[in-house]
Motif scaffolding. Structure first.
Motif, short mmCIF file in Angstrom:
data_model
loop_
_atom_site.label_atom_id
_atom_site.label_comp_id
_atom_site.label_asym_id
_atom_site.label_seq_id
_atom_site.Cartn_x
_atom_site.Cartn_y
_atom_site.Cartn_z
N ALA A 67 -4.04 -0.07 14.41
CA ALA A 67 -2.60 -0.26 14.58
C ALA A 67 -2.07 -1.26 13.56
O ALA A 67 -0.99 -1.06 12.99
CB ALA A 67 -2.28 -0.74 15.99
N LEU A 68 -2.82 -2.32 13.31
CA LEU A 68 -2.42 -3.29 12.28
C LEU A 68 -2.39 -2.63 10.90
O LEU A 68 -1.47 -2.85 10.12
CB LEU A 68 -3.39 -4.48 12.24
CG LEU A 68 -3.12 -5.60 13.20
CD1 LEU A 68 -4.26 -6.61 13.18
CD2 LEU A 68 -1.81 -6.28 12.90
N LYS A 69 -3.39 -1.83 10.63
CA LYS A 69 -3.47 -1.12 9.35
C LYS A 69 -2.22 -0.26 9.16
O LYS A 69 -1.61 -0.27 8.09
CB LYS A 69 -4.73 -0.26 9.32
CG LYS A 69 -4.86 0.67 8.13
CD LYS A 69 -6.06 1.58 8.26
CE LYS A 69 -5.85 2.71 9.21
NZ LYS A 69 -4.95 3.78 8.79
N ASP A 70 -1.85 0.47 10.20
CA ASP A 70 -0.68 1.35 10.12
C ASP A 70 0.61 0.54 9.97
O ASP A 70 1.50 0.92 9.21
CB ASP A 70 -0.59 2.25 11.34
CG ASP A 70 -1.73 3.26 11.40
OD1 ASP A 70 -2.37 3.51 10.35
OD2 ASP A 70 -1.98 3.79 12.50
N ARG A 71 0.74 -0.56 10.70
CA ARG A 71 1.95 -1.40 10.60
C ARG A 71 2.13 -1.98 9.21
O ARG A 71 3.24 -2.09 8.72
CB ARG A 71 1.90 -2.52 11.63
CG ARG A 71 2.28 -2.08 13.00
CD ARG A 71 2.57 -3.30 13.85
NE ARG A 71 3.01 -2.89 15.15
CZ ARG A 71 4.26 -2.61 15.45
NH1 ARG A 71 5.20 -2.71 14.57
NH2 ARG A 71 4.58 -2.23 16.66
N LEU A 72 1.03 -2.41 8.61
CA LEU A 72 1.11 -3.02 7.28
C LEU A 72 1.11 -1.97 6.17
O LEU A 72 1.43 -2.28 5.03
CB LEU A 72 -0.04 -4.00 7.07
CG LEU A 72 0.24 -5.43 7.50
CD1 LEU A 72 0.40 -5.57 8.99
CD2 LEU A 72 -0.84 -6.36 7.00
N GLY A 73 0.72 -0.75 6.49
CA GLY A 73 0.69 0.31 5.48
C GLY A 73 -0.38 0.08 4.43
O GLY A 73 -0.16 0.30 3.25
N VAL A 74 -1.57 -0.37 4.89
CA VAL A 74 -2.67 -0.64 3.97
C VAL A 74 -3.88 0.19 4.38
O VAL A 74 -3.89 0.83 5.43
CB VAL A 74 -3.04 -2.14 3.96
CG1 VAL A 74 -1.88 -2.98 3.44
CG2 VAL A 74 -3.47 -2.62 5.33
N THR A 75 -4.91 0.15 3.55
CA THR A 75 -6.13 0.90 3.84
C THR A 75 -6.98 0.13 4.85
O THR A 75 -6.77 -1.07 5.08
CB THR A 75 -6.96 1.09 2.56
OG1 THR A 75 -7.37 -0.20 2.09
CG2 THR A 75 -6.17 1.82 1.49
N ALA A 76 -7.96 0.82 5.43
CA ALA A 76 -8.89 0.18 6.37
C ALA A 76 -9.65 -0.96 5.68
O ALA A 76 -9.86 -2.03 6.27
CB ALA A 76 -9.85 1.21 6.95
N THR A 77 -10.04 -0.75 4.44
CA THR A 77 -10.75 -1.79 3.69
C THR A 77 -9.87 -3.01 3.50
O THR A 77 -10.32 -4.16 3.67
CB THR A 77 -11.20 -1.24 2.31
OG1 THR A 77 -11.99 -0.07 2.52
CG2 THR A 77 -11.97 -2.27 1.52
N ASN A 78 -8.61 -2.78 3.19
CA ASN A 78 -7.68 -3.87 2.96
C ASN A 78 -7.42 -4.68 4.23
O ASN A 78 -7.44 -5.92 4.20
CB ASN A 78 -6.38 -3.31 2.39
CG ASN A 78 -5.49 -4.37 1.81
OD1 ASN A 78 -4.68 -4.93 2.52
ND2 ASN A 78 -5.66 -4.63 0.52
N ILE A 79 -7.22 -4.01 5.36
CA ILE A 79 -6.95 -4.73 6.60
C ILE A 79 -8.18 -5.52 7.03
O ILE A 79 -8.08 -6.63 7.53
CB ILE A 79 -6.44 -3.79 7.73
CG1 ILE A 79 -5.79 -4.61 8.86
CG2 ILE A 79 -7.53 -2.95 8.31
CD1 ILE A 79 -4.52 -5.28 8.50
N THR A 80 -9.35 -4.96 6.79
CA THR A 80 -10.59 -5.67 7.11
C THR A 80 -10.69 -6.96 6.30
O THR A 80 -11.05 -8.01 6.84
CB THR A 80 -11.82 -4.77 6.85
OG1 THR A 80 -11.71 -3.61 7.67
CG2 THR A 80 -13.11 -5.49 7.15
N ALA A 81 -10.36 -6.90 5.02
CA ALA A 81 -10.40 -8.09 4.17
C ALA A 81 -9.42 -9.15 4.67
O ALA A 81 -9.75 -10.35 4.72
CB ALA A 81 -10.10 -7.72 2.72
N HIS A 82 -8.22 -8.73 5.05
CA HIS A 82 -7.23 -9.68 5.55
C HIS A 82 -7.69 -10.32 6.86
O HIS A 82 -7.60 -11.54 7.04
CB HIS A 82 -5.87 -9.00 5.77
CG HIS A 82 -5.15 -8.69 4.52
ND1 HIS A 82 -4.86 -9.61 3.56
CD2 HIS A 82 -4.65 -7.51 4.05
CE1 HIS A 82 -4.21 -9.04 2.56
NE2 HIS A 82 -4.07 -7.77 2.83
#
Length: 110
Positions: A67-82
């Motif tokens: 859900a965070l990934k979708d809200r931010l409009g980023v990839t799974a790899t990117n949200i994991t890094a954040h």
């Protein structure tokens, strides 16, 4: 030629519809806003995207990583890094969903 009575030429912007004008203005504003936002952040490692992630958790409560990934409009790899970076800083924590241990919930720490 009378300079005082000279009619000013129309700006090239006048011929565009309002939606195009707005698009162009936001296109110019976006990078300027990001530079300003980054300059306002005093702590190293806090980017506008990470602040947006924290803001979403604050406003909507704990969320699944997807859900965070979708809200931010980023990839799974990117949200994991954040999330990894914010977890190292003690700002968020990962909690397994009790009903499905495969799902991870991200929440703000106190």
């Amino acid at each position: 030629m009378d300079v005082l009575n000279k009619k000013e030429e129309e700006s090239p912007w006048e011929e565009y519809p309002i939606r195009i004008k707005l698009m162009k203005l936001f296109w110019m504003l976006g990078p300027a806003f990001v530079r300003w936002a980054e300059s306002q952040m005093e702590m190293d490692g806090y980017t506008p995207q990470r602040m947006y992630l924290l803001g979403n958790l604050y406003e909507y409560g704990p969320m699944m990583m997807s859900a965070l990934k979708d809200r931010l409009g980023v990839t799974a790899t990117n949200i994991t890094a954040h999330v990894d970076a914010l977890e190292r800083e003690g700002m968020v924590e990962r909690v397994p969903l009790p009903s499905d241990r495969r799902v991870t919930i991200i929440s703000l720490t106190p």
